[in-house]
Write an enzyme that holds these catalytic residues in place. Structure first.
Site, PDB file in Angstrom:
ATOM      1  N   ASP A  90      -5.621  18.608   3.090  1.00 19.26           N
ATOM      2  CA  ASP A  90      -6.661  17.626   2.769  1.00 19.26           C
ATOM      3  C   ASP A  90      -6.094  16.213   2.774  1.00 19.26           C
ATOM      4  O   ASP A  90      -6.749  15.272   3.243  1.00 19.26           O
ATOM      5  CB  ASP A  90      -7.284  17.924   1.403  1.00 19.26           C
ATOM      6  CG  ASP A  90      -8.173  19.156   1.428  1.00 19.26           C
ATOM      7  OD1 ASP A  90      -8.490  19.628   2.543  1.00 19.26           O
ATOM      8  OD2 ASP A  90      -8.540  19.641   0.342  1.00 19.26           O
ATOM      9  N   ASP A 148       0.857  -1.187   0.000  1.00 17.00           N
ATOM     10  CA  ASP A 148       0.000   0.000   0.000  1.00 17.00           C
ATOM     11  C   ASP A 148       0.890   1.232   0.000  1.00 17.00           C
ATOM     12  O   ASP A 148       2.025   1.199   0.493  1.00 17.00           O
ATOM     13  CB  ASP A 148      -0.909   0.000   1.232  1.00 17.00           C
ATOM     14  CG  ASP A 148      -1.901   1.157   1.211  1.00 17.00           C
ATOM     15  OD1 ASP A 148      -2.506   1.412   0.147  1.00 17.00           O
ATOM     16  OD2 ASP A 148      -2.078   1.827   2.244  1.00 17.00           O
ATOM     17  N   HIS A 205      -5.387   6.481   7.368  1.00 13.17           N
ATOM     18  CA  HIS A 205      -4.975   5.497   6.372  1.00 13.17           C
ATOM     19  C   HIS A 205      -3.480   5.205   6.489  1.00 13.17           C
ATOM     20  O   HIS A 205      -2.702   5.520   5.601  1.00 13.17           O
ATOM     21  CB  HIS A 205      -5.303   5.995   4.964  1.00 13.17           C
ATOM     22  CG  HIS A 205      -6.760   5.978   4.658  1.00 13.17           C
ATOM     23  ND1 HIS A 205      -7.256   5.762   3.394  1.00 13.17           N
ATOM     24  CD2 HIS A 205      -7.837   6.145   5.440  1.00 13.17           C
ATOM     25  CE1 HIS A 205      -8.576   5.809   3.408  1.00 13.17           C
ATOM     26  NE2 HIS A 205      -8.953   6.043   4.648  1.00 13.17           N
ATOM     27  N   ASP A 226      -3.012  -0.673   6.973  1.00  7.72           N
ATOM     28  CA  ASP A 226      -3.891  -1.024   5.859  1.00  7.72           C
ATOM     29  C   ASP A 226      -3.464  -2.348   5.214  1.00  7.72           C
ATOM     30  O   ASP A 226      -4.309  -3.154   4.799  1.00  7.72           O
ATOM     31  CB  ASP A 226      -3.897   0.090   4.812  1.00  7.72           C
ATOM     32  CG  ASP A 226      -4.734   1.291   5.245  1.00  7.72           C
ATOM     33  OD1 ASP A 226      -5.292   1.245   6.356  1.00  7.72           O
ATOM     34  OD2 ASP A 226      -4.823   2.252   4.473  1.00  7.72           O
TER      35      ASP A 226
END
Length: 227
Positions: A53, A8, A151, A156
């Site tokens: 963000d 990931d 995340h 993950d």
């Protein structure tokens, strides 16, 4: 025994063509689709800002990557961990695209797309018309999400490994891999069974039922509606 690598990435944004960069890579080794405990993990200095963000999603700020190695400093170790084996990721074209862009920047060959195993595409074949994000799949399979507040790439990977086991047949986690030397001596014994597998009961919520109904409505003569 077959080896693959599940991985990931976390990034500064969504589009490497617009200058977004990789800031974290995590990977774990799978043998016969089961984690072995071997992992790879690094934060990466992207040599650019990290938009707020993006930080809200993965929790990584510019301060976290300050002084960390650049991608070119970690590429050899990452590619060595990958080896020549299949590469598993959720929404794999996204992660492949970012790693390909990073590799291109340092004059290295892109990853072979034939090595790609996309668990998102696999999930869509199992659950057409339903949400198939990592969070949704974990909830569907009863996998603990309490630690996933952002995340984080390594977390993950560990969660996705649990999901991948289910997507590839729900193989018993009580199985222990036999060492290669033992396997050579006992070629017919690949696993030791320690417990019976318990089936996972998947109970759809209202949103899932509505999505399924919408999918069925688009089909011609669906068997679900035949008396």
């Amino acid at each position: 025994m077959s080896r693959s690598v599940l991985f990931d990435t976390e990034t500064t944004g969504l589009d490497p063509a617009r200058g977004d960069r990789v800031i974290e890579v995590a990977a774990l080794e799978l043998i016969n689709d089961l984690p072995t405990g071997r992992t790879f993990h690094t934060l990466i200095d992207p040599c650019r800002d990290i938009p707020e963000d993006a930080s809200r999603i993965h929790g990584i700020t510019a301060a976290d990557v300050a002084g960390k190695p650049r991608f070119e400093d970690t590429a050899d170790a990452l590619l060595a961990f990958f080896g020549d084996d299949p590469l598993v990721a959720h929404n794999a074209p996204f992660d492949f695209g970012f790693l390909d862009a990073e590799l291109a920047r340092i004059g290295r060959p892109r990853l072979d797309p034939a090595r790609m195993i996309d668990t998102l595409a696999l999930a869509k074949t199992h659950f057409p018309g339903l949400p198939n994000s990592l969070d949704a799949l974990c909830r569907r399979y009863g996998i603990d999400l309490s630690a996933r507040t952002t995340h984080n790439a390594l977390l993950d990977c560990k969660l996705l490994a649990e999901v991948y086991v289910q997507l590839t047949g729900g193989r018993q986690r009580g199985l222990s891999l036999v060492a290669e030397a033992e396997e050579a001596a006992m070629p017919l014994v690949a696993y030791t069974f320690t417990a019976a597998r318990r089936p996972v009961l998947v109970v759809p919520d209202e949103a899932a039922l509505a999505a399924h109904a919408a999918l069925v409505a688009r089909l011609k003569d669906p068997v679900w509606l035949m008396a």
